[in-house]
Motif scaffolding. Structure first.
Motif, PDB file in Angstrom:
ATOM      1  N   LYS A  27     -24.133  11.613 -61.135  1.00  0.00           N
ATOM      2  CA  LYS A  27     -23.224  11.363 -61.929  1.00  0.00           C
ATOM      3  C   LYS A  27     -22.974  12.356 -63.008  1.00  0.00           C
ATOM      4  N   ASP A  28     -24.178  13.078 -63.339  1.00  0.00           N
ATOM      5  CA  ASP A  28     -24.062  13.870 -64.378  1.00  0.00           C
ATOM      6  C   ASP A  28     -23.182  15.260 -63.997  1.00  0.00           C
ATOM      7  N   LEU A  29     -22.895  15.377 -62.644  1.00  0.00           N
ATOM      8  CA  LEU A  29     -22.023  16.595 -62.377  1.00  0.00           C
ATOM      9  C   LEU A  29     -20.683  16.314 -62.185  1.00  0.00           C
ATOM     10  N   THR A  30     -20.113  14.787 -62.496  1.00  0.00           N
ATOM     11  CA  THR A  30     -18.809  14.447 -62.345  1.00  0.00           C
ATOM     12  C   THR A  30     -17.911  15.163 -63.212  1.00  0.00           C
ATOM     13  N   SER A  31     -18.052  15.610 -64.468  1.00  0.00           N
ATOM     14  CA  SER A  31     -17.415  16.413 -65.151  1.00  0.00           C
ATOM     15  C   SER A  31     -17.219  17.836 -64.910  1.00  0.00           C
ATOM     16  N   ARG A  32     -18.176  18.331 -63.923  1.00  0.00           N
ATOM     17  CA  ARG A  32     -18.158  19.523 -63.447  1.00  0.00           C
ATOM     18  C   ARG A  32     -17.835  19.861 -61.996  1.00  0.00           C
ATOM     19  N   GLU A  33     -17.327  18.770 -61.458  1.00  0.00           N
ATOM     20  CA  GLU A  33     -16.592  19.034 -60.041  1.00  0.00           C
ATOM     21  C   GLU A  33     -15.260  19.375 -60.005  1.00  0.00           C
ATOM     22  N   LEU A  34     -15.017  20.555 -59.270  1.00  0.00           N
ATOM     23  CA  LEU A  34     -13.555  20.794 -59.133  1.00  0.00           C
ATOM     24  C   LEU A  34     -13.102  20.728 -57.694  1.00  0.00           C
ATOM     25  N   SER A  35     -12.211  19.690 -57.650  1.00  0.00           N
ATOM     26  CA  SER A  35     -11.763  19.193 -56.440  1.00  0.00           C
ATOM     27  C   SER A  35     -10.156  19.152 -56.233  1.00  0.00           C
ATOM     28  N   GLY A  36      -9.736  19.187 -55.222  1.00  0.00           N
ATOM     29  CA  GLY A  36      -8.413  19.471 -55.009  1.00  0.00           C
ATOM     30  C   GLY A  36      -7.819  19.759 -53.878  1.00  0.00           C
ATOM     31  N   TYR A  37      -6.733  19.811 -53.481  1.00  0.00           N
ATOM     32  CA  TYR A  37      -5.829  20.172 -52.232  1.00  0.00           C
ATOM     33  C   TYR A  37      -6.049  21.828 -51.996  1.00  0.00           C
ATOM     34  N   LEU A  38      -6.477  22.230 -50.895  1.00  0.00           N
ATOM     35  CA  LEU A  38      -5.955  23.522 -50.454  1.00  0.00           C
ATOM     36  C   LEU A  38      -4.621  23.508 -49.642  1.00  0.00           C
ATOM     37  N   ASP A  39      -4.155  24.511 -49.329  1.00  0.00           N
ATOM     38  CA  ASP A  39      -2.878  24.509 -48.582  1.00  0.00           C
ATOM     39  C   ASP A  39      -3.140  24.586 -47.011  1.00  0.00           C
ATOM     40  N   TYR A  40      -4.105  24.104 -46.545  1.00  0.00           N
ATOM     41  CA  TYR A  40      -4.485  24.348 -45.323  1.00  0.00           C
ATOM     42  C   TYR A  40      -4.552  22.904 -44.647  1.00  0.00           C
ATOM     43  N   VAL A  41      -3.784  22.802 -43.262  1.00  0.00           N
ATOM     44  CA  VAL A  41      -4.009  21.366 -42.384  1.00  0.00           C
ATOM     45  C   VAL A  41      -4.905  21.772 -41.223  1.00  0.00           C
ATOM     46  N   LYS A  42      -5.687  20.833 -40.935  1.00  0.00           N
ATOM     47  CA  LYS A  42      -6.618  21.090 -39.590  1.00  0.00           C
ATOM     48  C   LYS A  42      -5.747  20.127 -38.584  1.00  0.00           C
ATOM     49  N   TYR A  43      -5.649  20.931 -37.395  1.00  0.00           N
ATOM     50  CA  TYR A  43      -4.772  20.120 -36.442  1.00  0.00           C
ATOM     51  C   TYR A  43      -5.660  20.370 -34.947  1.00  0.00           C
ATOM     52  N   LEU A  44      -5.470  19.066 -34.298  1.00  0.00           N
ATOM     53  CA  LEU A  44      -5.759  19.184 -32.642  1.00  0.00           C
ATOM     54  C   LEU A  44      -4.653  19.585 -32.168  1.00  0.00           C
ATOM     55  N   ASN A  45      -4.476  20.852 -31.518  1.00  0.00           N
ATOM     56  CA  ASN A  45      -3.236  21.311 -31.017  1.00  0.00           C
ATOM     57  C   ASN A  45      -3.181  20.897 -29.625  1.00  0.00           C
ATOM     58  N   ILE A  46      -1.888  20.777 -29.096  1.00  0.00           N
ATOM     59  CA  ILE A  46      -1.901  20.411 -27.884  1.00  0.00           C
ATOM     60  C   ILE A  46      -0.932  21.540 -27.087  1.00  0.00           C
ATOM     61  N   ASN A  47      -1.434  22.064 -26.067  1.00  0.00           N
ATOM     62  CA  ASN A  47      -0.660  23.202 -25.228  1.00  0.00           C
ATOM     63  C   ASN A  47       0.322  22.576 -24.665  1.00  0.00           C
ATOM     64  N   THR A  48       1.588  22.583 -25.150  1.00  0.00           N
ATOM     65  CA  THR A  48       2.613  21.987 -24.311  1.00  0.00           C
ATOM     66  C   THR A  48       3.106  22.621 -23.106  1.00  0.00           C
ATOM     67  N   SER A  49       2.465  23.730 -23.010  1.00  0.00           N
ATOM     68  CA  SER A  49       2.943  24.432 -21.606  1.00  0.00           C
ATOM     69  C   SER A  49       2.326  23.902 -20.670  1.00  0.00           C
ATOM     70  N   ARG A  50       1.026  23.470 -20.787  1.00  0.00           N
ATOM     71  CA  ARG A  50       0.173  22.959 -19.845  1.00  0.00           C
ATOM     72  C   ARG A  50       0.343  21.201 -19.795  1.00  0.00           C
ATOM     73  N   VAL A  51       0.339  20.603 -20.876  1.00  0.00           N
ATOM     74  CA  VAL A  51       0.507  19.219 -21.264  1.00  0.00           C
ATOM     75  C   VAL A  51       1.921  18.953 -21.328  1.00  0.00           C
ATOM     76  N   THR A  52       2.732  18.634 -20.276  1.00  0.00           N
ATOM     77  CA  THR A  52       4.181  18.723 -20.410  1.00  0.00           C
ATOM     78  C   THR A  52       4.750  17.290 -20.747  1.00  0.00           C
TER      79      THR A  52
END
Length: 581
Positions: free
Chosen positions: A327-352
């Motif tokens: 709890k002593d670190l709460t005021s010293r945490e830097l947290s927030g969104y990056l501009d990355y999104v993680k995906y599970l990609n589906i190869n639509t040329s194979r999974v049609t």
């Protein structure tokens, strides 16, 4: 278009900007995801927004040395070649561009304003093809000489050189109308012209004549491509990689590769010309070498100079639990969104079969995948292609499930008794193996037979970029170069741009209706396009289900007890930090 490249093994974009501290403490997975946009903004249309000086930060004081600690060295400090997040962050201390993002402390959203320029640019003919910028008066380099529009043009010119090719390629391609822009012009070296094709200069004004409408040009003008440089300072271009010629509030004093970078004040920087930056600290010292574990342990201890330090890499995964329990670190945490999104990609040329792809979306246990990756400190469950840091973002979920754990019954209904065999490629690393196993377990619940195929980590993205790759599923992440759908949707879903190799698309979606809509939106003004990109985002997921959005990536790092004014966001900058005693 190119995605901004990832920093180091952790892939973290660090943003340190002067505002009221906005740290959040996460202890579990947020199944609902974000409710509002994280930090998206807009392009300013009021020249007053571009006037300096930047508004003072309440409580900030001048003086002291801010230390930052990072594991790996900078790839390059030459402004025209900077294209990696940590280089962008430090580069904005010594490098100014035509435009720049300014954080509004009241809303915590970004606004694009004029930096060297008096505004964000004039669309001369109101068709997005011709953009004019006028430089402010009083702009100077670190030696006191004046910054000119001709210097901006020369900076753009040198970015065309095949030997200076690591930076963004947008403006070069737009000026020539071709991806192989080097074929039209190879830069100002070896007798080449000082002005690139499509650029004209008159006094303090520089004009860009593009081959086709590009309403996002003001965004691209914020990248290192438009950093000015006198031709006389480019006698040895390689020297700029270690010692750039400063236009910002700081300049390089010393740089020992793999060891330390020291920045000191640039006395010729005039804050009255700069609506974004401050120069509260006297020096910036970057220490290079400590691992994320070392960084985390040092920042937890908070001794000596580390009280004035910032952790550049994320909290080491094995220490996240210890940090969150302290709890002593709460005021010293830097947290927030990056501009990355993680995906599970589906190869639509194979999974049609679209029904099969929708079944993958319903079957995937996103919450379990995120928990295996580190839980809420590293992300929030995603349901959209675009990140919450994108202008115009709004939440929707085409495949809602309880708590993000999947809906096996709906997946089985879509499969109608079938048990498809799919090949899942994964980067052959401990994290890659762990994620692949979680995907396999999730989809097996619905009847999918998942075959795991490890791929060498160094060649993973190269192999996925081959149109004839032999895989059905694979995980990757995407980040925008600026907070617009134009750097997210087209590179991933424009089927007309697909090639044999080197594709940014991981799904290989090739639908004429999507392509036509992309090309239409690309011609729209940025404010109009923002909503249309989001509507197309929803249409792609609803009609074609080409991927599973797994989670919106976030950062968790620490800073010292003397450091103030830090918030986390998607675009890296840390020139407004200040220190107390």
């Amino acid at each position: 278009m190119r995605v901004r490249r990832i920093v180091g093994a952790a892939g973290v974009a660090l943003t340190l900007v002067g505002a009221v501290a906005g740290c959040t403490r996460n202890t579990g997975v947020d199944a609902s995801g974000p409710k509002v946009r994280a930090d998206a903004g807009a392009i300013s249309t009021d020249p007053a927004d571009s006037r300096g000086p930047a508004k003072p930060i309440q409580g900030a004081v001048r003086g002291g040395t801010l230390y930052s600690v990072q594991e790996s060295d900078f790839e390059n400090l030459d402004p025209q070649q900077i294209y990696v997040n940590k280089s962008i962050a430090v580069g904005q201390l010594f490098s100014r561009t035509l435009t720049m993002f300014r954080r509004d402390p009241a809303t915590n959203k970004d606004l694009l304003v004029g930096d060297l320029a008096t505004d964000t640019g004039t669309d001369v003919d109101h068709d997005g093809r011709t953009w004019r910028y006028t430089l402010k008066t009083g702009l100077k380099y670190e030696d006191g000489s004046a910054i000119t529009a001709a210097d901006v043009a020369y900076g753009v010119a040198r970015s065309f050189s095949p030997n200076i090719a690591d930076g963004p390629h947008y403006i070069q391609q737009w000026l020539t109308g071709r991806s192989d822009y080097n074929a039209a012009y190879k830069g100002p070296y070896d007798g080449g012209a000082a002005l690139p094709p499509g650029v004209t200069v008159s006094g303090r004004t520089i004009t860009f004549h593009l081959k086709q409408p590009e309403p996002d040009f003001p965004f691209a003008a914020s990248m290192g491509t438009t950093t000015p440089l006198p031709r006389s300072r480019d006698a040895k271009p390689s020297a700029l990689a270690d010692h750039p010629f400063s236009t910002g509030p700081y300049k390089v004093q010393t740089y020992q590769r793999e060891h330390q970078l020291v920045l000191v004040r640039n006395k010729y920087w005039d804050p009255r010309t700069d609506p974004v930056r401050h120069d509260y600290v006297d020096r910036y010292v970057v220490e290079i070498g400590p691992s994320p574990v070392e960084q985390t342990n040092r920042l937890i201890a908070d001794n000596g100079d580390d009280r004035d330090a910032v952790q550049v890499d994320a909290v080491a995964p094995e220490l996240i639990g210890a940090v969150l329990r302290n709890k002593d670190l709460t005021s010293r945490e830097l947290s927030g969104y990056l501009d990355y999104v993680k995906y599970l990609n589906i190869n639509t040329s194979r999974v049609t079969d679209v029904a099969e792809r929708r079944a993958v979306n319903y079957a995937m246990d996103k919450a379990g995948y995120l928990q295996a990756a580190g839980g809420a400190p590293v992300g929030d469950i995603a349901s959209t292609i675009q990140s919450p840091t994108t202008i115009g973002w709004s939440k929707y979920d085409a495949y809602p499930t309880a708590g993000g754990h999947g809906d096996v019954a709906k997946a089985k209904k879509l499969l109608a008794g079938r048990t498809p065999k799919l090949v899942l490629a994964y980067a052959n690393t401990p994290d890659g193996q762990k994620g692949a196993t979680k995907v396999q377990q999730s989809l097996a619940r619905a009847g999918f037979r998942i075959v795991l195929k490890p791929v060498d980590d160094a060649n993973y993205l190269t192999i996925l970029g081959r149109r004839d790759n032999p895989y059905d599923l694979y995980v990757s992440a995407w980040a925008s170069d600026w907070p617009s759908g134009s750097t997210i949707i087209p590179p991933q879903f424009d089927g007309s741009a697909l090639a044999a190799t080197g594709n940014n698309s991981r799904t290989y979606l090739n639908e004429k209706g999507v392509d036509d809509r992309i090309h239409a939106i690309e011609k729209e003004p940025a404010a109009t396009a923002a909503g249309d990109w989001m509507r197309l985002d929803r249409q792609i997921m609803t009609d074609y289900a080409p991927l599973v959005p797994l989670y919106y990536e976030k950062n968790l790092s620490l800073f010292g007890s003397h450091v103030h004014g830090l918030i986390q966001g998607g675009a890296p900058r840390y020139y407004d930090a200040w220190l107390s005693r």
